[in-house]
Design a protein around this motif. Sequence first.
Motif, PDB file in Angstrom:
ATOM      1  N   GLN A   2      45.882  34.125  43.248  1.00 28.96           N
ATOM      2  CA  GLN A   2      46.988  35.618  42.016  1.00 28.96           C
ATOM      3  C   GLN A   2      47.533  35.950  43.699  1.00 28.96           C
ATOM      4  OE1 GLN A   2      45.732  37.493  39.157  1.00 28.96           O
ATOM      5  NE2 GLN A   2      46.455  36.061  37.673  1.00 28.96           N
ATOM      6  N   TYR A  41      51.708  36.195  40.640  1.00 29.76           N
ATOM      7  CA  TYR A  41      51.966  34.510  40.497  1.00 29.76           C
ATOM      8  C   TYR A  41      50.313  34.247  40.534  1.00 29.76           C
ATOM      9  CZ  TYR A  41      52.905  30.585  41.867  1.00 29.76           C
ATOM     10  OH  TYR A  41      53.373  28.525  41.644  1.00 29.76           O
ATOM     11  N   ALA A  66      53.549  32.743  36.210  1.00 27.95           N
ATOM     12  CA  ALA A  66      54.389  34.609  36.283  1.00 27.95           C
ATOM     13  C   ALA A  66      54.174  34.986  35.645  1.00 27.95           C
ATOM     14  CB  ALA A  66      55.289  34.399  37.793  1.00 27.95           C
ATOM     15  N   THR A  69      57.267  39.361  35.979  1.00 30.03           N
ATOM     16  CA  THR A  69      57.930  39.195  36.792  1.00 30.03           C
ATOM     17  C   THR A  69      58.325  40.477  36.153  1.00 30.03           C
ATOM     18  OG1 THR A  69      58.470  37.750  37.721  1.00 30.03           O
ATOM     19  CG2 THR A  69      59.631  39.299  38.068  1.00 30.03           C
TER      20      THR A  69
END
Length: 419
Positions: A342, A364, A371, A373
């Motif tokens: 990751q 990610y 992912a 965010t």
Amino acid sequence: MRIARWPGLAGVAVIWLNPATAAEWSSTLTLASAYSYPSGDWQENSATWQPQWVQRFDSGAKLTAEGLVRVDIEDRLDPGQPSQPFRARDSRAYFPNDLTDLELRELYLDHYLGQAFVRVGRQQIVWGQADGLRVLDVINPLTYREFILPDMEDRRIPLWSALVEAPVADWTLQLVWVPDGTVTESMLPGATFALFDDPFQGQGQLQVERPRSGHQSDAGVRASAFVDGWDITVNYLFHNVDDPLVQIDPETRTTAFHYNRSHLFGATIARAFGSITLRGEVGSESRKRYALADYQGWQSTRETSYVLGLDYSVSGDLLISSQLFQTWRHQAEAGLDRHREQWTLLIRNEQMNDTLTLELLAIYDVQEREALTQLSAGYRLTSRWEVSGGVDIFSGNRTGTFGRFQDDSRVHLDATLSW
């Protein structure tokens, strides 16, 4: 008498034996709303009050207590009045009704015995250098009420435990003992961020075979020093692995959560080179267990994980930080990945004399191509008032850890009053 209650008795003894010299009260009240825009549902509309009380004594001891009172009118993150099977009895919250939960977050006593610092009670014990990704920071289990979206401090479950820290030559030695049998708190099916589905559609039973408090205690030691400009720690922990092995028995319609003991050896290093800081962390578990695809068998492996981090501070107002996290499974077979990676990226910018904070955090997963965010902004209106908001976006493989929550991506708004 249950071992988990001993810290509370120690605090009571200090109160009786030593007159108080000063008391301090503080509180925060947070109003939080979260709206899932893909599904069109409110996830949260809550008010959370967190009072803290600090009592000092003539002996030099200090007693700290922190509570939590939360009312969430949506009741989606932890629906109803859950039985809390993942928590030891003395570490559970209290649910007077479906919308309200009350919890003693922390209660611990600090004192010095000569040069040794002692903390006893319900607390968080933090090891490691990694941000958000856990290698050595496994003493306290996590709650997944809001998955991994809140700050780590709010996700850790404080445990009844004891800590002693003392200087030894040029090193500082820390000893920890954790008799609390609480494990990672997965949300049960029906919650927004439930990590597993009910294979029996409510017609089966759940068994959580977590460790018994006091009978399967965790214990560890950490040695830390500053050597030639490097912050170094060497760590050892004998502990219950808090992440469960899930097994399903179709005949008895039972979903069972099992836990195993493991030896964790590790180390951390960190050093600043002007505006750049290098960080590293490594840990090796003697035993981790993973379920087979049908959840009716498992495999066991030794596992080594590490994190490499690079922090770059630009003119004091802008921080750019990146981390590589990798796990190696030494006996991987039957479809289990030999390694997992990751990446994380954190960009934080403070403006307007540090009253406005803008932040981007991205995680990610290389194997699953998924992912998380998080974009957020926080503004301090006064010394007491702060407002913040942002968006949490899940993307990628719908069978993965992040991708399964695509429909739970959300926008959120918070207002906090401190006094």
